[in-house]
Design a protein around this motif. Sequence first.
Motif, mmCIF file in Angstrom:
data_model
loop_
_atom_site.group_PDB
_atom_site.id
_atom_site.type_symbol
_atom_site.label_atom_id
_atom_site.label_comp_id
_atom_site.label_asym_id
_atom_site.label_seq_id
_atom_site.Cartn_x
_atom_site.Cartn_y
_atom_site.Cartn_z
ATOM 1 N N VAL A 1 44.950 65.691 34.566
ATOM 2 C CA VAL A 1 44.911 64.962 35.827
ATOM 3 C C VAL A 1 43.466 64.630 36.205
ATOM 4 O O VAL A 1 43.155 63.510 36.623
ATOM 5 C CB VAL A 1 45.593 65.772 36.951
ATOM 6 N N ALA A 2 42.571 65.602 36.040
ATOM 7 C CA ALA A 2 41.166 65.364 36.350
ATOM 8 C C ALA A 2 40.584 64.278 35.454
ATOM 9 O O ALA A 2 39.809 63.421 35.912
ATOM 10 C CB ALA A 2 40.369 66.663 36.200
ATOM 11 N N SER A 3 40.949 64.296 34.181
ATOM 12 C CA SER A 3 40.422 63.289 33.257
ATOM 13 C C SER A 3 40.927 61.897 33.608
ATOM 14 O O SER A 3 40.173 60.914 33.531
ATOM 15 C CB SER A 3 40.804 63.642 31.812
ATOM 16 N N LYS A 4 42.183 61.789 34.016
ATOM 17 C CA LYS A 4 42.733 60.484 34.357
ATOM 18 C C LYS A 4 42.231 60.000 35.721
ATOM 19 O O LYS A 4 42.134 58.794 35.974
ATOM 20 C CB LYS A 4 44.258 60.535 34.314
ATOM 21 N N GLY A 5 41.894 60.939 36.615
ATOM 22 C CA GLY A 5 41.229 60.552 37.843
ATOM 23 C C GLY A 5 39.838 60.017 37.549
ATOM 24 O O GLY A 5 39.380 59.049 38.181
ATOM 25 N N ALA A 6 39.157 60.627 36.589
ATOM 26 C CA ALA A 6 37.842 60.137 36.182
ATOM 27 C C ALA A 6 37.927 58.723 35.622
ATOM 28 O O ALA A 6 37.026 57.895 35.855
ATOM 29 C CB ALA A 6 37.238 61.086 35.141
ATOM 30 N N ILE A 7 38.993 58.431 34.890
ATOM 31 C CA ILE A 7 39.168 57.088 34.331
ATOM 32 C C ILE A 7 39.223 56.047 35.457
ATOM 33 O O ILE A 7 38.654 54.953 35.340
ATOM 34 C CB ILE A 7 40.444 57.020 33.470
ATOM 35 N N SER B 1 44.636 37.108 35.004
ATOM 36 C CA SER B 1 43.992 38.146 35.821
ATOM 37 C C SER B 1 42.476 38.030 35.836
ATOM 38 O O SER B 1 41.780 39.016 36.093
ATOM 39 C CB SER B 1 44.387 39.537 35.304
ATOM 40 N N ARG B 2 41.939 36.842 35.602
ATOM 41 C CA ARG B 2 40.494 36.700 35.461
ATOM 42 C C ARG B 2 39.730 36.999 36.748
ATOM 43 O O ARG B 2 38.524 37.231 36.712
ATOM 44 C CB ARG B 2 40.131 35.297 34.985
ATOM 45 N N PHE B 3 40.367 36.993 37.904
ATOM 46 C CA PHE B 3 39.681 37.306 39.157
ATOM 47 C C PHE B 3 40.157 38.639 39.730
ATOM 48 O O PHE B 3 40.011 38.919 40.914
ATOM 49 C CB PHE B 3 39.868 36.176 40.178
ATOM 50 N N ILE B 4 40.751 39.460 38.863
ATOM 51 C CA ILE B 4 41.196 40.801 39.251
ATOM 52 C C ILE B 4 40.370 41.804 38.459
ATOM 53 O O ILE B 4 40.391 41.789 37.229
ATOM 54 C CB ILE B 4 42.692 40.998 38.959
ATOM 55 N N THR B 5 39.635 42.649 39.154
ATOM 56 C CA THR B 5 38.835 43.647 38.458
ATOM 57 C C THR B 5 38.618 44.865 39.348
ATOM 58 O O THR B 5 38.664 44.769 40.578
ATOM 59 C CB THR B 5 37.484 43.057 37.991
ATOM 60 N N GLY B 6 38.434 46.015 38.722
ATOM 61 C CA GLY B 6 38.235 47.256 39.444
ATOM 62 C C GLY B 6 39.488 47.808 40.094
ATOM 63 O O GLY B 6 39.414 48.678 40.964
ATOM 64 N N GLN B 7 40.648 47.356 39.640
ATOM 65 C CA GLN B 7 41.906 47.716 40.282
ATOM 66 C C GLN B 7 42.703 48.724 39.455
ATOM 67 O O GLN B 7 42.519 48.834 38.245
ATOM 68 C CB GLN B 7 42.764 46.464 40.526
ATOM 69 N N VAL B 8 43.589 49.427 40.134
ATOM 70 C CA VAL B 8 44.509 50.359 39.489
ATOM 71 C C VAL B 8 45.924 49.824 39.669
ATOM 72 O O VAL B 8 46.385 49.648 40.801
ATOM 73 C CB VAL B 8 44.410 51.770 40.090
ATOM 74 N N ILE B 9 46.591 49.548 38.565
ATOM 75 C CA ILE B 9 47.963 49.041 38.605
ATOM 76 C C ILE B 9 48.895 50.188 38.247
ATOM 77 O O ILE B 9 48.959 50.643 37.109
ATOM 78 C CB ILE B 9 48.159 47.887 37.600
ATOM 79 N N SER C 1 33.522 51.705 38.742
ATOM 80 C CA SER C 1 32.077 51.625 38.567
ATOM 81 C C SER C 1 31.696 50.582 37.523
ATOM 82 O O SER C 1 30.806 49.747 37.735
ATOM 83 C CB SER C 1 31.529 53.000 38.163
ATOM 84 N N LEU C 2 32.389 50.612 36.374
ATOM 85 C CA LEU C 2 32.071 49.667 35.307
ATOM 86 C C LEU C 2 32.389 48.238 35.707
ATOM 87 O O LEU C 2 31.675 47.299 35.315
ATOM 88 C CB LEU C 2 32.823 50.043 34.031
#
Length: 247
Positions: free
Chosen positions: A155-161, A230-238, A167-168
């Motif tokens: 869970v911690a690793s996937k939260g880090a993702i 999705s070229r104007f979608i970034t930094g999102q969690v689906i 950030s990226l």
Amino acid sequence: MAGRRIFVTGAARGLGLAFATAIAEAGATVAMADILQEPLRQSVADLQKRGFKVHGFPLDLGDPQSIEACARAAVERLGGLDGLVNNAAITNSGGRTSEQLEIPMWDKVMEVNVRGTWLMTNACLPALRASGRGSIVNLSSDTPLWGAPNLMAYVASKGAIIGMTRSLAREVGGDNITVNAVAPGLTLVEATEYVPKERHQTYHDRRAIQRDQVPEDVCGAVVFALSDLSRFITGQVIAVNGGFVMH
């Protein structure tokens, strides 16, 4: 996806194989990497028999040299890179409370899931920049969205993702590279066979769409995040979990 060159890690089986198959069916050429060499060889052969342009490469996400070599070989074979799907990961900590986790286990999960994803991304960034329309899809999980117990390291690793994705996305937006995370719910694949029946039932009963989740349910979100749609979608969690978590 016609003409796209996409690299999928952890593609020998399960979700990774489903993603590679869906991407190939959409017209892309796909590099498939995994530490499981025989299953990977068979999966690549099966897709090639169907007429798809796919290639297999060995990868150990716990080994920085393997990551560099794999990324370099995949980019060279594809002739460039338009998309990266960071799917490869390990669970290892399932069924243990936080107090039962051992340091080597914690470190291994972080080494593969977090450091491995980071290093693979870095290895692919030059080619993604050169593409002019690069896309990165990081596989997270809905477990950090609801706080799944007895699975702390994973869970911690996937939260880090999720944090790394955001950030990226800001770092590489100027290079016209999108970075998004897909967070599946509990999916029926080999990697989830260890999950107790009670957890499967909890997901089933609390979903808005009350049925088992299968790999094909997640493919649409991944293909969408790689495509021009999705070229104007970034930094999102689906979140793709039938409404178990409404994120």
